[in-house]
Design an enzyme around this catalytic site. Structure first.
Site, PDB file in Angstrom:
ATOM      1  N   ASP A 282       0.838  -1.203   0.000  1.00 61.41           N
ATOM      2  CA  ASP A 282       0.000   0.000   0.000  1.00 61.41           C
ATOM      3  C   ASP A 282       0.868   1.247   0.000  1.00 61.41           C
ATOM      4  OD1 ASP A 282       0.922  -0.629   2.560  1.00 61.41           O
ATOM      5  OD2 ASP A 282      -0.753   0.347   3.565  1.00 61.41           O
TER       6      ASP A 282
ATOM      7  N   GLU B  42       3.707   0.015   7.990  1.00 61.87           N
ATOM      8  CA  GLU B  42       2.619  -0.750   7.383  1.00 61.87           C
ATOM      9  C   GLU B  42       3.181  -1.565   6.214  1.00 61.87           C
ATOM     10  OE1 GLU B  42      -0.997   1.380   7.038  1.00 61.87           O
ATOM     11  OE2 GLU B  42      -2.098  -0.448   6.611  1.00 61.87           O
TER      12      GLU B  42
ATOM     13  N   ASP C  86      -5.853  -2.124  -2.763  1.00 56.55           N
ATOM     14  CA  ASP C  86      -4.948  -1.219  -3.478  1.00 56.55           C
ATOM     15  C   ASP C  86      -4.392  -1.931  -4.704  1.00 56.55           C
ATOM     16  OD1 ASP C  86      -5.170  -0.852  -0.634  1.00 56.55           O
ATOM     17  OD2 ASP C  86      -3.705   0.751  -0.741  1.00 56.55           O
TER      18      ASP C  86
ATOM     19  N   GLU D 198      -1.865   9.258  -0.774  1.00 57.27           N
ATOM     20  CA  GLU D 198      -2.908   8.372  -0.252  1.00 57.27           C
ATOM     21  C   GLU D 198      -4.271   9.057  -0.222  1.00 57.27           C
ATOM     22  OE1 GLU D 198      -2.120   7.094   3.775  1.00 57.27           O
ATOM     23  OE2 GLU D 198      -3.610   5.491   3.625  1.00 57.27           O
TER      24      GLU D 198
ATOM     25  N   HIS E 298       1.131   6.290  -2.146  1.00 52.39           N
ATOM     26  CA  HIS E 298       0.132   5.221  -2.256  1.00 52.39           C
ATOM     27  C   HIS E 298      -0.300   5.186  -3.721  1.00 52.39           C
ATOM     28  CE1 HIS E 298      -0.938   4.060   1.804  1.00 52.39           C
ATOM     29  NE2 HIS E 298      -2.088   3.564   1.414  1.00 52.39           N
TER      30      HIS E 298
HETATM   31  C1  BGC Z   1      -3.873   1.121   3.909  1.00 53.30           C
HETATM   32  C2  BGC Z   1      -4.699   1.098   2.672  1.00 53.30           C
HETATM   33  C3  BGC Z   1      -5.678   0.006   2.794  1.00 53.30           C
HETATM   34  C4  BGC Z   1      -6.568   0.427   3.914  1.00 53.30           C
HETATM   35  C5  BGC Z   1      -7.767  -0.411   4.142  1.00 53.30           C
HETATM   36  C6  BGC Z   1      -4.757   1.421   5.057  1.00 53.30           C
HETATM   37  O1  BGC Z   1      -4.084   1.394   6.241  1.00 53.30           O
HETATM   38  O2  BGC Z   1      -2.811   1.986   3.810  1.00 53.30           O
HETATM   39  O3  BGC Z   1      -4.216   1.524   1.540  1.00 53.30           O
HETATM   40  O4  BGC Z   1      -6.308  -0.387   1.632  1.00 53.30           O
HETATM   41  O5  BGC Z   1      -5.854   0.580   5.102  1.00 53.30           O
HETATM   42  O6  BGC Z   1      -8.783   0.358   3.903  1.00 53.30           O
END
Ligand code: BGC
Length: 917
Positions: A486, A492, A499, A770, A790
């Site tokens: 992501d 993370e 994504d 993002e 992102h």
């Molecule tokens: C991530 C996203 C992911 C989302 C879930 C986030 O923490 O960075 O891109 O799809 O959580 O909704």
């Protein structure tokens, strides 16, 4: 009369050109499983592809012959062949399955191919290529996993571990291959030199189910006396993973497994294995962690530790670790490599007095540092994506990731530092404690990513759109680190399925991603729950944890299980991925069907979905017009994945399922219409996302399409901007083009204020953000979950390639066997050059408007055909290579409402005609 003369001279010219410039068709670019001469593969029936190269037009393969032998000599003298197809009448030149006898572990075979064209001319045999099998028979894994007695009990970063042994070779070596893997990440050294240039090996998989091993050819690295050494660090296996501060998710103890096979010229073999004779030690890497960085003390370096003659008396004996070898697999995806180096553009002293270097580009990797100083001097390198609104170094959005490398000097001359098992997502580097004066030359940004090769390019007359394309491509490079992540910077960096799903088609235009997704989807299937639910992230590090992210089965996210294999099939004509992922897809569709029950609506309010994640103003629940009901989305996606599964069942001959999924899809559609569509074509969620989804998934009854389309367009006009989130955004512009509203799609594309794709560019973005407002116009940065890298909103790339550029896949004839050229010029652009390197060769779709003339050049690679639409053209006004279109084209030409349509064979064609004002 005049026309007839012209016509004749045209024909004459064409025939002169064809008779004098015939160059024999050559066969080039042989690949096995998408790779050039791969070694150590475990696909038992590899697929072979080749390209035709010719300067003739309309080149078609009508037959091929492949031959396979165990040596080049046998191959070329046509003796002792392992397999020969003889002449097969077929136009297939991509992914032809090897159907010869089963091959043995570590067997290398050579292959070549020749083809016949439609004039029955046979080509020369291609230059031979080869592939080599890895370990197929698990009993051949005779090495043991070796480990230090170092079992994690604390949640912290650990020192990396060094392993070594020495051995002699007493005869002349014919060839030597090493197979290696580890629990944790490894680097392998032979006689002091690093083996291969892959990074973060053995790669990231669901380690408890699949562990990759690599094979390297080390024939030329061996001597009479040899030392073999390996370095093992925590990596994803034992390091900090996920945003909840977990460590040691896959295991508490690191380990190493090595098998070195030496073949001597006298026919004998020898194997060097990891066993209890190896020794181990800690060294200069005091801490090593993906999120937190590396702490390296050069004073502790052990010179020559991977060379012979090193005194390892103080090293400890290793222990043997019991761990499954049944889970060992050869890698399918491309390895991670250092791809590019970037020199900093600026050295800044921030208002706070921080010394900061600016690379000018948000990258993923690390900084290589040159430094001179005293023994014990310590330099810290910190990494950040942005400076805050006052121009100071900003790391709040990295959350708990420390993203800091700390180097302690040994003294005595120039030292060069690069970390081993960490990466950072950054544009800015803060340097603390640098002895002497830091200059731009002392630091180099090292860009790392999965070695996906570039396939697509898209360049227009508008520098801002070009910057958007650059940001999309950087977003992909930065987030393709063995898995599709992501984001690459905060705590993370997970394989979020949603994504990956929304971006997959754009990804497949930009880079060759066939084997990258093939690998990741295997983990998706293995991590899938027994009831068919697909996890939120793959590899799954969330299930069993706390909170909504632990649940999985979220609409639009879990659908990656169906949509990504479909994307790979569409982009590469790869049917095997459909076959291999079929159970996984079916599991997911059946799960949704069970969840939905008898009314076919997936509307259980207790089931967690992310919905149209991060839609514009979605955090204001009463904001009129941007919040799309999650059950509408869930039912729409259930329909979409079911329709794909139905198509897939037809394509791969799962006859028993065809009717089941066809009628399931029909029932969902009926239920959707009844529940969410008024008899007047209005959707109960009157949002851009709902309309884009329903219109593009074909969920609106035919007689209401016009009305729904009008609601959709009116909503965009009302706001004057997009309101969509992760799931709506990829469909937004393609759906506008589908309903004939390119004007609105271009309005959204060209908008420079928030929310839009270009707004971040006005703020200096070099990657995709993002959130639409990751950074506010006044420079304030939203705190908490907020990344500058992102790729999800970069899914607009698909529309840029397919509509603005007009280079499109024909879903009925995928993999670019038949290409659709259908550019949609507009938005004030005066040119768009779109190129794509398909498995058949380079495709081009380049248009420009000069002096009110529309000029359009297309290239159709050999062994493919194309349908081209010349937008807004009138048949009698079109020139081909500066001459009027002739009979041979008239036969296949159609005047449509959109312009002139032609069918083309391979070759390059230049059209021009007056531009309609
Ligand atoms: C991530 C996203 C992911 C989302 C879930 C986030 O923490 O960075 O891109 O799809 O959580 O909704």
């Amino acid at each position: 009369m005049r026309t007839t003369i012209q016509h004749f001279s045209f024909i004459l010219l064409i025939s002169l050109i064809t008779s004098f410039s015939i160059k024999k068709t050559e066969i080039l670019n042989l690949v096995t499983e998408y790779k050039t001469n791969p070694i150590g593969i475990d696909v038992q029936k590899p697929r072979l592809s080749w390209q035709l190269n010719s300067d003739e037009k309309n080149v078609k393969q009508t037959a091929y012959e492949i031959r396979v032998a165990d040596s080049k000599e046998n191959l070329e003298s046509d003796k002792n062949l392992i397999w020969s197809t003889l002449k097969v009448e077929s136009d297939q030149s991509v992914n032809v399955v090897y159907k010869g006898p089963a091959l043995n572990s570590m067997q290398r075979v050579y292959w070549q191919v020749r083809i016949w064209d439609d004039k029955d001319r046979v080509s020369k045999w291609s230059i031979p290529a080869y592939w080599e099998m890895g370990i197929l028979d698990k009993a051949l894994w005779t090495a043991s996993y070796i480990a230090m007695n170092d079992i994690t009990t604390e949640k912290k970063s650990h020192p990396s571990q060094y392993f070594r042994t020495e051995f002699k070779t007493e005869k002349t070596i014919n060839s030597a291959k090493v197979q290696i893997t580890s629990l944790g990440l490894y680097e392998l050294y032979l006689n002091g030199e690093k083996v291969g240039n892959d990074l973060f090996t053995p790669g990231y998989t669901s380690y408890n189910k699949r562990l990759q091993y690599q094979t390297y050819d080390v024939t030329h690295m061996l001597k009479a006396n040899n030392a073999i050494g390996a370095l093992v660090g925590d990596g994803w296996y034992r390091g900090n993973i996920g945003w909840k501060g977990d460590y040691a998710f896959y295991g508490k103890q690191l380990a190493l497994l090595v098998q070195l096979h030496i073949n001597y010229t006298d026919g004998t073999t020898e194997t060097i294995l990891t066993n209890e004779d190896w020794k181990a030690s800690y060294g200069p890497i005091l801490e090593s962690d993906m999120y937190n960085g590396e702490k390296y003390d050069a004073r502790l370096e052990m010179d020559g530790w991977a060379k012979t003659g090193f005194d390892d008396n103080s090293w400890k004996k290793v222990e043997i670790l019991k761990h499954s070898k049944d889970i060992l697999v050869a890698p399918q995806g491309p390895p991670v490599k250092a791809i590019e180096e970037i020199k900093p553009k600026k050295l800044i002293t921030t208002p706070k007095g921080e010394i900061v270097l600016d690379l000018g580009q948000n990258i993923v990797g690390w900084a290589r540092m040159k430094v001179k100083g005293k023994k014990g001097d310590q330099v810290s390198l910190k990494f950040a994506e942005v400076l805050d609104k006052d121009g100071n170094f900003y790391t709040t959005n990295l959350r708990a990731a420390k993203a800091t490398d700390i180097y302690t000097l040994k003294g005595g001359g120039e030292e060069v530092f690069e970390p081993h098992f960490t990466s950072h997502g950054f544009r800015f580097i803060q340097v603390i404690g640098y002895p002497g004066t830091l200059s731009l030359n002392d630091i180099t940004g090292i860009v790392i990513h999965s070695a996906i090769s570039p396939t697509g390019s898209f360049v227009t007359s508008d520098p801002m759109i070009n910057q958007l394309q650059s940001n999309i491509q950087w977003g992909q490079k930065d987030n393709f680190l063995d898995i599709p992540t992501d984001c690459p910077q905060r705590d993370e960096r997970a394989g979020w399925t949603g994504d990956a799903q929304v971006f997959s088609m754009t990804a497949a235009y930009n880079f060759d991603v066939a084997s990258f997704y093939t690998k990741w989807l295997k983990d998706l299937a293995l991590d899938q729950h027994e009831n068919g639910s697909v996890t939120n992230v793959v590899p799954d590090i969330l299930t069993g944890g706390e909170g909504v992210s632990a649940k999985g089965g979220a609409t639009g996210w879990a659908d990656a299980a169906v949509i990504i294999p479909w994307t790979v099939y569409q982009s590469y004509g790869d049917k095997r991925i459909l076959e291999e992922q079929y159970d996984s897809m079916k599991g997911w569709v059946d799960y949704m069907s069970k969840q939905s029950g008898n009314d076919y609506l997936w509307n259980d309010p207790k089931h967690w979905h992310w919905g149209d994640w991060l839609a514009y103003n979605a955090d204001k629940p009463d904001y009129n017009g941007s919040v799309t009901e999650k059950d509408l989305i869930a039912t729409a996606y259930a329909y979409y994945s079911t329709t794909l599964l139905h198509k897939i069942a037809v394509i791969i001959g799962k006859t028993e399922d065809v009717e089941k999924y066809e009628s399931l899809a029909k029932n969902i559609k009926t239920a959707f219409i009844k529940e969410y569509t008024t008899p007047n074509g209005r959707l109960v969620s009157h949002t851009q996302t709902a309309y884009a989804m329903a219109l593009s998934f074909d969920l609106i009854p035919k007689n209401l399409i016009e009305k729904s389309a009008a609601y959709y367009a009116a909503d965009i006009e009302k706001f004057g901007h997009l309101t969509t989130g992760f799931l709506g955004t990829p469909l937004l512009c393609t759906t506008l083009s589908k309903i004939g509203r390119d004007d609105l799609a271009f309005m959204l594309l060209n908008r420079k204020e928030f929310p839009s794709w270009l707004y971040p560019i006005t703020m200096g973005a070099t990657t995709i953000w993002e959130r639409w407002d990751t950074q506010k116009p006044d420079g304030t940065i939203i705190e908490g979950m907020n990344s500058f890298n992102h790729y999800s909103y970069g899914a607009i790339g698909e529309w840029l390639y397919t509509h603005v550029g007009g280079l499109r896949i024909d879903p009925e004839n995928p993999g670019y066997k038949h290409i659709i050229f259908d550019p949609h010029p507009g938005g004030g652009l005066t040119s768009a050059n779109t190129e794509f390197l398909s498995l058949y060769g380079k495709i081009k779709s380049n248009w420009k408007i000069i002096d009110r003339t529309f000029q359009y050049e297309v290239t159709v690679p050999p062994n493919t055909t194309a349908t081209v639409t010349l937008p807004n053209a009138k048949a009698d006004e079109v020139l081909l290579n500066d001459a009027k279109l002739k009979n041979e084209f008239h036969k296949i030409m159609k005047q449509t409402d959109d312009g002139v349509q032609l069918k083309l064979g391979s070759g390059t064609y230049k059209f021009s005609y007056p531009q309609k004002s």
